[in-house]
Design an enzyme around this catalytic site. Structure first.
Site, PDB file in Angstrom:
ATOM      1  N   LYS A  79       0.818  -1.156  -0.045  1.00 18.53           N
ATOM      2  CA  LYS A  79       0.004  -0.148   0.040  1.00 18.53           C
ATOM      3  C   LYS A  79       1.017   1.274   0.060  1.00 18.53           C
ATOM      4  CE  LYS A  79      -3.829   1.910   2.843  1.00 18.53           C
ATOM      5  NZ  LYS A  79      -4.460   1.904   3.924  1.00 18.53           N
ATOM      6  N   SER A 154      -9.591   1.799   3.113  1.00 16.75           N
ATOM      7  CA  SER A 154      -8.696   2.344   2.117  1.00 16.75           C
ATOM      8  C   SER A 154      -7.495   1.471   1.613  1.00 16.75           C
ATOM      9  CB  SER A 154      -7.813   3.686   2.977  1.00 16.75           C
ATOM     10  OG  SER A 154      -7.010   3.069   3.764  1.00 16.75           O
ATOM     11  N   SER A 178      -9.582  -0.325   7.439  1.00 18.83           N
ATOM     12  CA  SER A 178      -9.030  -0.235   5.985  1.00 18.83           C
ATOM     13  C   SER A 178      -8.486  -1.517   5.320  1.00 18.83           C
ATOM     14  CB  SER A 178      -8.064   0.916   6.061  1.00 18.83           C
ATOM     15  OG  SER A 178      -8.747   2.187   6.226  1.00 18.83           O
TER      16      SER A 178
END
Lengths: 489, 479
Positions: A79, A154, A178
């Site tokens: 990420k 996210s 997330s």
């Protein structure tokens, strides 16, 4: 698609050990897969094929020299809020566009040492604030199971990359859900470790007392392998704990026979989609079938999770994001004077949701409001934690839904922030309490003619990731929902 | 006497003497270093960087707290103080707010014959900011100093005069330097002050409106700023006006204060506990260990010098002024033994030795002379091997060459002449050469004795035992 992209870490590990495939072949297959599908999935913000192949060659050399490790030569995605040496780090924000960190996160360093191959950086909501990747400053990622829908967020890019076989595994971060929510929406396994289990050093901060790095994987065994690789005390992160890291992979077997699970009524919220409810209740039946007992229970403070999270989290982020001032790195508006440059840099560099939360947080901390907002929230946070502690006197774990609703169609997320914030009500209390929890595939539901993944959330005692993984593994082995693949061709 | 009473509380920021910065491994000593050469991703506040507490900075803060009679917290918490400025890379300063390391202490200062107790509200640990360098129409940022540990010491408003303020600052500086937590070098910004000042009618119990004066970087600046503010506020009060609650800056070159912020525009720092750093639990055993390692503090040592060595308060004060000086003195007294009284040792130190140290421009501890060498010299004087004047000369040579006193005396033949025959011959030569003076002496001008002494000393190149010469001259001239 090359079959190599279907592999899990533990499957690839066996082939690599036997010399049937090389890390370079495995990496090349994934780069080709990215080439083929990512224009549609849009999981990655940054892919570096040359760097990845160079690491793969190095991994093959290390193996030839006699080294052996579960992660040696395993291509993975990170990420883009976690720093990796030699790769940009944007946190999904314009304000960090072009920023190259001269360091890398402890988790990245640990993976690099083990011989993992970094394919690239995945998309996310700006500074991890969001549920869909729609808050990314760059683009929205797609759900591989329904390309007109979001993958969740996210860590949506990481979840989509794993679901679409664009990486064997990926790292995400979970501040309020997330990792778990996108895992739930993409038929992947996503674990949020106990707070203090994994180092945050080199992970771009959103809310310091909540952020945790977690693995997103195709199955539970891979999750155990990846967690073990990144977990453990880090002298550079004073909030990590010295607890020893068990060999999670060796603790997966044993089943749930005789275990006692709590099913909190409050997690079946008013707006829960009937498809989600059905999937979770079926999952509960399955656990009972496997020999566990499940009892309904109450977690009365659940409803305070959202307000507490949005006070504590925004307070922390309002300070954490103050460093983006255009002075030392990242985007700078180049205005004529200092204050004007602050205004323009931050005004243009941050997106709307980030700005909304900075203002919320600054307000919660301001003179005259601190006691009634921030301090009160911290007190309620303690009550939430204590309520979980009490529940764990009775239960080995808690089981619950992850997200009350299926993934939104792109562009159709609720526009009212409060309604949006309700999306993560079922993942916030556990984050506030710092508990380990996992989302494991629990079937599919129908919504507007599309079949969409649903995840089961398993919540454990602090630093007892082993039990969470063991329950998830037993459930996965008995259900095998991961065999349902996205139709991407 | 003014009809108003001055009420002052001080905040002193003292730079600690750690090797590295407060939260990263960068060197804390960047004096004269090129801008931004002592920085790293942590003190530059790059994304994802986390602070780690410097244990030595905590230890020094606790030692300072103990020296200032503070209670050392069992649990201390770091907090974020939020404001944006280019010299503050994170956009917040890690400081302490609700649970500081040290609270409720005091510092005794001299006041007339006695002492006055100034209460210390708190002493806490925080990080320094960087600095802005203004060059033409641009401002440049130097972050070498960003993250250097600072000890902030906050007093109660117990100071009632500029003299008391000065005494407090001098004593505080002395203590911090003594216990090795501050360099005391104000030219290099080792201590920076803020003063809270108000005036009130004498014998009034209520406090007047408080004004804060910031960026005072020397004791002189504190004095000048306070004098300026007393005059300004006196004028306002005399004309029936009200002092406005403001934050002031001090313009050293213009010798005046200026308004930085009014009450309305006061900063809201939005303090909250630093989530990247768990609370610090200070173990009592560690505090005891630090307390045991603390040296005797200046005022206690001064009192001991007075009682143990029979020194006057003024002399004792001079000798305890710096720890190295006091240590030298005590070592010299011990090495001199019974040959000289401690008072005589003090006189030699404060006279000849201090003069030589001052001329050298270097501190005593860097001089080539040790307490043992100094004691050897004093012993030669005491046992009359050399006289006092020769002693001064020998000391100067010792200071320059680093040689021992006996070596110099021997090589240069400086041993005192106490042989009566030799001295008698010298006296005879002097009297024979000056019959007029002999006559005048015998006519009653006895104060010429000193002049005769000088002549004899010259005759013996200063080595004669002056007491013996005096005695022999008087006998010879009375004949």
């Amino acid at each position: 698609m090359s079959d190599l992209c279907r592999l899990t870490i533990h499957e690839a590990r066996d082939l690599l050990r036997r010399g049937e495939i090389s890390a370079v072949e495995l990496t090349r297959a994934h780069l080709e897969r990215i080439e083929t599908v990512d224009a549609r999935v849009r999981a990655y913000l940054h892919v570096d094929a040359d760097l990845a192949l160079a690491q793969a060659e190095d991994a093959d050399r290390r193996r030839a020299a006699g080294e052996d490790d579960s992660l040696l030569g395993i291509p993975l995605a990170v990420k883009d809020i976690i720093t990796v040496q030699g790769m940009p780090a944007t946190a999904g924000s314009r304000i960090l566009e072009g920023f190259m960190p001269p360091y890398e996160a402890t988790v990245s360093r640990r993976l690099r040492k083990r011989g993992a191959v970094f394919l690239g950086k995945t998309n996310l909501d700006e500074f991890a604030m969001g549920w869909s990747t729609e808050n990314s400053a760059f683009f929205t990622s797609r759900n591989p199971y329904a390309l007109d829908r979001v993958p969740g967020g996210s860590s949506g890019g990481s979840a989509a990359a794993v679901a679409a076989d664009e990486a064997l595994v990926a790292l995400g971060t979970d501040t309020g859900g997330s990792v778990r929510q996108p895992a739930s929406w993409t038929n992947t396994v996503g674990l949020r470790p106990s707070y203090g289990r994994v180092s945050r050093w080199g992970v771009i901060a959103f809310a310091s007392s909540l952020d945790q790095v977690g693995p997103l994987t195709k199955d539970v065994r891979d999750n155990a392998i990846l967690l073990e690789a990144i977990a453990g005390h880090d002298p550079r992160d004073s909030t990590t704990m010295p607890e020893p890291v068990p060999r999670y992979e060796d603790l997966l077997e044993g089943g749930v026979q005789g275990m006692h699970f709590g099913l909190p009524r409050e997690y079946f919220v008013k707006n829960i989609h009937p498809g989600v409810r059905r999937a979770i209740l079926q999952a509960v039946d399955k656990l009972v079938e496997l020999g566990a007992t499940v009892e309904e229970t109450h977690l009365h403070y659940t409803k305070y999770g959202m307000p507490v999270y949005y006070l504590v989290g925004t307070a922390e982020l309002s300070a954490n994001l103050a460093r983006y001032d255009g002075v030392r790195y990242g985007f700078s508006a180049g205005a004529a004077n200092m204050w004007e440059n602050y205004r323009q840099t931050r005004g243009r560099g941050f997106g709307q949701e980030v700005k909304r939360r900075i203002i919320l947080g600054a307000y919660a901390l301001s003179a005259g409001y601190y006691d009634q907002y921030y301090l009160k929230a911290q007190k309620v946070r303690t009550l939430i934690r204590e309520e979980f502690e009490t529940a764990f006197e009775t239960f080995d774990a808690l089981v619950a839904p992850v997200a009350p609703v299926p993934p939104f169609k792109i562009g159709q997320s609720p526009t009212d922030p409060v309604e949006l914030y309700l999306t993560d009500v079922l993942t916030l209390p556990t984050a506030l309490a710092g508990l380990p929890c996992i989302s494991v595939p629990a079937g599919f539901m129908e919504d507007e003619g599309e079949s969409l993944p649903v995840g089961l959330q398993i919540i454990g005692k602090p630093f007892d990731e082993a039990t969470v993984l063991r329950i998830a593994y037993a459930f996965e082995q008995a259900t095998n929902w991961r065999q349902v693949r996205p139709q991407l061709a | 006497m003014s009809k108003y009473e001055l009420v002052v509380g001080l905040e002193v920021h003292a730079q600690l003497l750690t090797k590295s910065k407060m939260f990263c491994g960068c060197s804390a000593d960047s004096w004269d270093a090129p801008p931004n050469s002592h920085t790293c991703p942590i003190c530059l506040a790059m994304p994802g960087m986390l602070p780690v507490i410097n244990r030595e900075a905590v230890a020094q803060t606790i030692r300072a707290g103990l020296a200032l009679n503070c209670t050392i917290a069992e649990e201390a918490v770091f907090a974020r103080k939020n404001y944006m400025y280019p010299d503050l890379p994170k956009g917040y300063q890690i400081s302490q707010y609700e649970l500081p390391l040290c609270v409720n202490g005091w510092l005794d200062i001299d006041a007339g014959e006695g002492t006055k107790r100034i209460r210390i509200t708190r002493a806490h640990l925080e990080e320094d900011t960087g600095k802005l360098v203004h060059a033409g129409d641009v401002s440049l940022v130097d972050l070498n100093r960003a993250g250097v540990p600072l000890l902030e010491i906050v007093s109660e408003p117990d100071l009632r005069s500029i003299e008391e303020v000065n005494e407090y600052l001098s004593r505080l500086r002395q203590i911090l330097v003594y216990i090795g937590v501050n360099s005391g070098n104000l030219e290099r910004g080792a201590m920076r002050m803020e003063a809270n000042i108000s005036l009130r009618p004498r014998r009034s119990a209520e406090l007047g409106t408080k004004v804060e004066i910031k960026n005072l970087n020397s004791f002189r600046a504190v004095r000048n700023a306070l004098e300026y503010e007393v005059a300004r506020q006196t004028r306002i009060l005399d004309s029936g006006g009200e002092v406005e609650q403001v934050t002031l800056g001090w313009l050293e070159h213009e010798g005046r204060t200026y308004v930085q912020r009014t009450k309305e525009s006061a900063h809201d720092y939005r303090y909250f506990p630093e989530p990247d750093l768990p609370p610090l639990f200070i173990e009592r055993a560690w505090v005891e260990e630090l307390a045991a390692g603390l040296s005797e503090l200046p005022l206690a040592r001064r009192a001991r010098f007075e009682s143990e060595y029979g020194l006057s308060r003024a002399d004792a004060d001079v000798l305890v002024g710096a720890r190295a000086t006091a240590d030298f003195y005590e070592a010299a007294v011990a090495a001199t033994g019974d040959a000289m009284t401690p008072k005589q040792v003090a006189n030699w130190m404060m006279g000849d030795l201090f003069r030589l140290v001052k001329e050298s421009g270097k501190p005593l501890q860097e001089a080539s002379i040790t307490p043992a060498m100094f004691a050897e010299l004093l012993t030669l004087v005491a046992n009359k091997t050399i006289n006092a004047n020769t002693g001064s000369r020998v000391l100067k040579t010792m200071f320059q060459t680093g040689e021992g006193a006996a070596t110099i005396v021997e090589r240069e033949g400086l041993a005192q002449v106490s042989d009566a025959d030799v001295l008698a011959q010298a006296i005879e030569r002097v009297l024979a050469a000056h019959p007029d003076e002999v006559g005048r002496y015998r006519d009653g001008q006895t104060k010429l004795l000193g002049w005769f002494m000088g002549q004899v000393m010259r005759e013996t190149r200063g080595k004669a035992d002056p007491n013996l010469v005096r005695q022999m001259l008087m006998e010879r001239l009375q004949r």
